[in-house]
Design a protein around this motif. Structure first.
Motif, mmCIF file in Angstrom:
data_model
loop_
_atom_site.group_PDB
_atom_site.id
_atom_site.type_symbol
_atom_site.label_atom_id
_atom_site.label_comp_id
_atom_site.label_asym_id
_atom_site.label_seq_id
_atom_site.Cartn_x
_atom_site.Cartn_y
_atom_site.Cartn_z
ATOM 1 N N ASP A 1 9.963 -8.093 10.997
ATOM 2 C CA ASP A 1 11.097 -7.251 11.351
ATOM 3 C C ASP A 1 11.313 -6.129 10.351
ATOM 4 O OD1 ASP A 1 11.596 -8.744 13.616
ATOM 5 O OD2 ASP A 1 12.961 -10.091 12.588
ATOM 6 N N LYS A 2 10.935 -6.363 9.111
ATOM 7 C CA LYS A 2 11.140 -5.349 8.083
ATOM 8 C C LYS A 2 10.002 -4.335 8.104
ATOM 9 C CE LYS A 2 13.609 -8.291 4.846
ATOM 10 N NZ LYS A 2 13.694 -8.724 3.466
ATOM 11 N N PRO A 3 10.310 -3.085 7.714
ATOM 12 C CA PRO A 3 9.232 -2.099 7.617
ATOM 13 C C PRO A 3 8.287 -2.456 6.474
ATOM 14 C CG PRO A 3 11.274 -1.199 6.749
ATOM 15 C CD PRO A 3 11.601 -2.544 7.340
ATOM 16 N N THR A 4 7.029 -2.065 6.631
ATOM 17 C CA THR A 4 6.026 -2.269 5.589
ATOM 18 C C THR A 4 5.558 -0.908 5.107
ATOM 19 O OG1 THR A 4 5.278 -4.339 6.574
ATOM 20 C CG2 THR A 4 3.752 -3.248 5.077
ATOM 21 N N LEU A 5 5.535 -0.740 3.791
ATOM 22 C CA LEU A 5 5.036 0.492 3.193
ATOM 23 C C LEU A 5 3.576 0.307 2.827
ATOM 24 C CD1 LEU A 5 5.439 3.333 1.943
ATOM 25 C CD2 LEU A 5 6.097 2.161 -0.163
ATOM 26 N N VAL A 6 2.725 1.214 3.308
ATOM 27 C CA VAL A 6 1.322 1.249 2.909
ATOM 28 C C VAL A 6 1.191 2.469 1.987
ATOM 29 C CG1 VAL A 6 -1.073 1.398 3.658
ATOM 30 C CG2 VAL A 6 0.614 0.215 5.097
ATOM 31 N N GLU A 29 11.540 -5.439 -6.164
ATOM 32 C CA GLU A 29 12.840 -5.693 -5.531
ATOM 33 C C GLU A 29 12.698 -6.617 -4.338
ATOM 34 O OE1 GLU A 29 14.560 -1.907 -4.620
ATOM 35 O OE2 GLU A 29 14.800 -1.386 -6.734
ATOM 36 N N ASN A 30 11.490 -6.660 -3.754
ATOM 37 C CA ASN A 30 11.176 -7.598 -2.679
ATOM 38 C C ASN A 30 12.019 -7.394 -1.421
ATOM 39 O OD1 ASN A 30 9.160 -9.392 -2.303
ATOM 40 N ND2 ASN A 30 10.218 -11.139 -3.178
ATOM 41 N N ASN A 31 12.516 -6.163 -1.212
ATOM 42 C CA ASN A 31 13.323 -5.904 -0.020
ATOM 43 C C ASN A 31 12.475 -5.781 1.238
ATOM 44 O OD1 ASN A 31 15.721 -5.971 -1.410
ATOM 45 N ND2 ASN A 31 15.676 -3.795 -1.880
ATOM 46 N N TYR A 32 11.263 -5.259 1.081
ATOM 47 C CA TYR A 32 10.340 -5.201 2.198
ATOM 48 C C TYR A 32 8.917 -5.142 1.654
ATOM 49 C CZ TYR A 32 10.689 -0.111 1.430
ATOM 50 O OH TYR A 32 10.705 1.131 0.874
ATOM 51 N N ASP A 53 -2.988 -3.280 -17.303
ATOM 52 C CA ASP A 53 -2.623 -2.365 -18.388
ATOM 53 C C ASP A 53 -1.325 -1.625 -18.099
ATOM 54 O OD1 ASP A 53 -4.899 -3.104 -19.768
ATOM 55 O OD2 ASP A 53 -6.012 -1.243 -19.333
ATOM 56 N N HIS A 54 -1.058 -1.350 -16.830
ATOM 57 C CA HIS A 54 0.142 -0.603 -16.452
ATOM 58 C C HIS A 54 1.283 -1.507 -15.989
ATOM 59 C CE1 HIS A 54 -2.872 2.570 -16.562
ATOM 60 N NE2 HIS A 54 -1.861 3.387 -16.744
ATOM 61 N N GLY A 55 1.038 -2.805 -15.942
ATOM 62 C CA GLY A 55 2.085 -3.743 -15.545
ATOM 63 C C GLY A 55 2.423 -3.689 -14.066
ATOM 64 N N TYR A 56 1.480 -3.253 -13.236
ATOM 65 C CA TYR A 56 1.719 -3.163 -11.800
ATOM 66 C C TYR A 56 1.444 -4.515 -11.152
ATOM 67 C CZ TYR A 56 1.500 1.911 -12.542
ATOM 68 O OH TYR A 56 1.708 3.185 -12.980
ATOM 69 N N SER A 57 2.398 -4.939 -10.324
ATOM 70 C CA SER A 57 2.253 -6.236 -9.667
ATOM 71 C C SER A 57 2.228 -6.114 -8.144
ATOM 72 C CB SER A 57 3.395 -7.160 -10.103
ATOM 73 O OG SER A 57 4.641 -6.572 -9.822
ATOM 74 N N PHE A 58 2.210 -4.882 -7.628
ATOM 75 C CA PHE A 58 2.181 -4.722 -6.182
ATOM 76 C C PHE A 58 0.830 -5.162 -5.617
ATOM 77 C CE2 PHE A 58 2.032 -0.350 -8.056
ATOM 78 C CZ PHE A 58 0.684 -0.060 -7.854
ATOM 79 N N ILE A 59 0.848 -5.621 -4.367
ATOM 80 C CA ILE A 59 -0.371 -6.058 -3.690
ATOM 81 C C ILE A 59 -1.302 -4.855 -3.557
ATOM 82 C CG2 ILE A 59 -1.325 -6.892 -1.499
ATOM 83 C CD1 ILE A 59 1.365 -8.394 -1.135
ATOM 84 N N THR A 60 -2.554 -5.046 -3.970
ATOM 85 C CA THR A 60 -3.499 -3.928 -3.957
ATOM 86 C C THR A 60 -4.815 -4.336 -3.319
ATOM 87 O OG1 THR A 60 -2.527 -3.074 -6.002
ATOM 88 C CG2 THR A 60 -4.691 -2.229 -5.402
ATOM 89 N N VAL A 61 -5.266 -3.513 -2.389
ATOM 90 C CA VAL A 61 -6.584 -3.655 -1.779
ATOM 91 C C VAL A 61 -7.474 -2.604 -2.423
ATOM 92 C CG1 VAL A 61 -7.899 -3.458 0.363
ATOM 93 C CG2 VAL A 61 -5.598 -4.462 0.389
#
Length: 91
Positions: A1-6, A29-32, A53-61
């Motif tokens: 139901d929530k939008p997904t950002l690519v 923030e885990n809002n979407y 190194d940059h502290g990024y935790s977002f899902i990455t392909v």
């Protein structure tokens, strides 16, 4: 139901170095859901090191050869696509 950002980006992209921290905050923030596609950013190991190194935790392909980016008709990085209700909006 929530939008997904690519989020299409690259480790080599100077503008992405400015936008990626904001994407990381949104992901935390885990809002979407957020899925990032790292375009032509090297091996899995190099990309993993960059994310750490940059502290990024977002899902990455890892799109090592830019095939996903081409399939989505990407033109520039960073690019943002929002998927909601079976519709796609590009920003």
């Amino acid at each position: 139901d929530k939008p997904t950002l690519v989020y299409f980006w690259g480790t080599w992209c100077p503008i992405c170095s400015i936008t990626s921290p904001a994407i990381n905050e949104l992901a935390n923030e885990n809002n979407y859901p957020i899925v990032s596609i790292a375009v032509k950013s090297g091996s899995d190991q190099k990309l993993h090191e960059y994310l750490n190194d940059h502290g990024y935790s977002f899902i990455t392909v890892n799109d090592q050869h830019g095939e996903i980016f081409a399939d989505w008709q990407g033109q520039v990085t960073p690019s943002y696509i929002i998927l909601k209700d079976n519709k796609m909006t590009q920003g």
